[in-house]
Design a protein around this motif. Sequence first.
Motif, short mmCIF file in Angstrom:
data_model
loop_
_atom_site.label_atom_id
_atom_site.label_comp_id
_atom_site.label_asym_id
_atom_site.label_seq_id
_atom_site.Cartn_x
_atom_site.Cartn_y
_atom_site.Cartn_z
N GLY A 81 0.84 -1.19 0.00
CA GLY A 81 0.00 0.00 0.00
C GLY A 81 0.88 1.24 0.00
O GLY A 81 1.83 1.33 0.77
N VAL A 82 0.55 2.18 -0.87
CA VAL A 82 1.38 3.38 -1.02
C VAL A 82 0.52 4.64 -1.08
O VAL A 82 -0.66 4.59 -1.38
N ASN A 83 1.17 5.75 -0.80
CA ASN A 83 0.59 7.08 -0.97
C ASN A 83 -0.77 7.25 -0.29
O ASN A 83 -1.74 7.69 -0.91
N PRO A 84 -0.87 6.94 1.01
CA PRO A 84 -2.16 7.09 1.68
C PRO A 84 -2.59 8.56 1.76
O PRO A 84 -1.78 9.44 2.04
N GLN A 85 -3.85 8.79 1.46
CA GLN A 85 -4.47 10.10 1.60
C GLN A 85 -5.65 9.92 2.56
O GLN A 85 -6.69 9.43 2.16
N ILE A 86 -5.44 10.28 3.80
CA ILE A 86 -6.43 10.02 4.84
C ILE A 86 -7.06 11.33 5.29
O ILE A 86 -6.36 12.29 5.60
N GLU A 87 -8.38 11.33 5.32
CA GLU A 87 -9.13 12.49 5.79
C GLU A 87 -9.98 12.06 6.98
O GLU A 87 -10.89 11.25 6.83
N VAL A 88 -9.65 12.57 8.15
CA VAL A 88 -10.45 12.32 9.34
C VAL A 88 -11.60 13.32 9.32
O VAL A 88 -11.38 14.53 9.37
N GLU A 105 -14.74 12.38 14.90
CA GLU A 105 -14.16 11.42 15.84
C GLU A 105 -14.48 9.97 15.51
O GLU A 105 -13.82 9.06 16.01
N ARG A 106 -15.47 9.71 14.66
CA ARG A 106 -15.86 8.33 14.36
C ARG A 106 -15.85 7.98 12.88
O ARG A 106 -16.12 6.84 12.52
N HIS A 107 -15.53 8.92 12.00
CA HIS A 107 -15.59 8.68 10.57
C HIS A 107 -14.36 9.24 9.86
O HIS A 107 -13.90 10.32 10.20
N ALA A 108 -13.89 8.49 8.89
CA ALA A 108 -12.76 8.94 8.08
C ALA A 108 -12.87 8.27 6.71
O ALA A 108 -13.63 7.32 6.52
N ARG A 109 -12.10 8.79 5.79
CA ARG A 109 -12.02 8.15 4.47
C ARG A 109 -10.58 8.24 4.00
O ARG A 109 -9.79 9.06 4.49
N GLY A 110 -10.26 7.37 3.05
CA GLY A 110 -8.90 7.36 2.56
C GLY A 110 -8.81 6.81 1.15
O GLY A 110 -9.72 6.13 0.67
N LYS A 111 -7.70 7.12 0.53
CA LYS A 111 -7.40 6.59 -0.79
C LYS A 111 -5.95 6.09 -0.73
O LYS A 111 -5.08 6.78 -0.18
N TRP A 112 -5.73 4.90 -1.25
CA TRP A 112 -4.43 4.25 -1.21
C TRP A 112 -4.06 3.73 -2.59
O TRP A 112 -4.93 3.21 -3.30
N GLY A 113 -2.81 3.82 -2.94
CA GLY A 113 -2.31 3.11 -4.10
C GLY A 113 -1.95 1.69 -3.69
O GLY A 113 -1.64 1.43 -2.53
N LEU A 114 -1.98 0.79 -4.63
CA LEU A 114 -1.61 -0.61 -4.37
C LEU A 114 -0.70 -1.10 -5.46
O LEU A 114 -1.00 -0.96 -6.65
N TYR A 146 -5.96 1.17 -6.97
CA TYR A 146 -6.14 2.08 -5.85
C TYR A 146 -7.38 1.66 -5.08
O TYR A 146 -8.31 1.07 -5.62
N TYR A 147 -7.33 1.94 -3.78
CA TYR A 147 -8.45 1.68 -2.88
C TYR A 147 -9.09 3.01 -2.52
O TYR A 147 -8.40 3.99 -2.26
N CYS A 165 -11.82 -1.35 -4.67
CA CYS A 165 -10.50 -1.48 -5.27
C CYS A 165 -10.66 -1.39 -6.79
O CYS A 165 -11.44 -2.14 -7.38
N VAL A 166 -9.94 -0.46 -7.38
CA VAL A 166 -10.02 -0.24 -8.83
C VAL A 166 -8.66 -0.58 -9.43
O VAL A 166 -7.65 0.05 -9.09
#
Length: 164
Positions: free
Chosen positions: A83-90, A93-102, A120-121, A139-140
């Motif tokens: 997994g590479v280049n995580p883009q995490i948005e909190v 306090e209970r929800h977040a989203r992210g995009k990852w390369g694979l 990518y995820y 996953c795309v």
Amino acid sequence: MNPMDTLEARLRALEDADAIRSLKARYFSCCDLKDPHGMRECFAPGPVRIDYGAIGVFDDRDALVAVFERLGCHPHIVEMHHGVNPQIEVIDERHARGKWGLHYQMLDTRERAFTQLGAYYEDEYRKIDGKWKIAATRCVVTSTLVGSYDPASPGVRFAGRQAG
């Protein structure tokens, strides 16, 4: 919000993003180590949305784990998930989203074949009982290379976006 509250909120967001990075790393590790129980625990209990394209779309973590056990949990299937280049948005306090390369590699030592793919995820996370879990994921696949290292028929079997 006073400066101390702002500082605490910023610190919590950093800790949450780090916990989510650790969660995704644990997921990749469980896949590589053939650990279905550990993989299952990375996902939220109950209804989830898991879209792994050609592998399937799943409404709960147990359905995904069943396919993982059937397709991947064999000694002759050697996988490496990076997994590479995580883009995490909190979000809160209970929800977040992210995009990852694979970057993914798989060796099938029985068939003497290999698969390498880029993807990518797109993930959604939910904090449950103080722990972050994957609540939705897609996953795309963006590139695929399938080949053979069998001396009788070496070479590329497929190269493109996604093998059929």
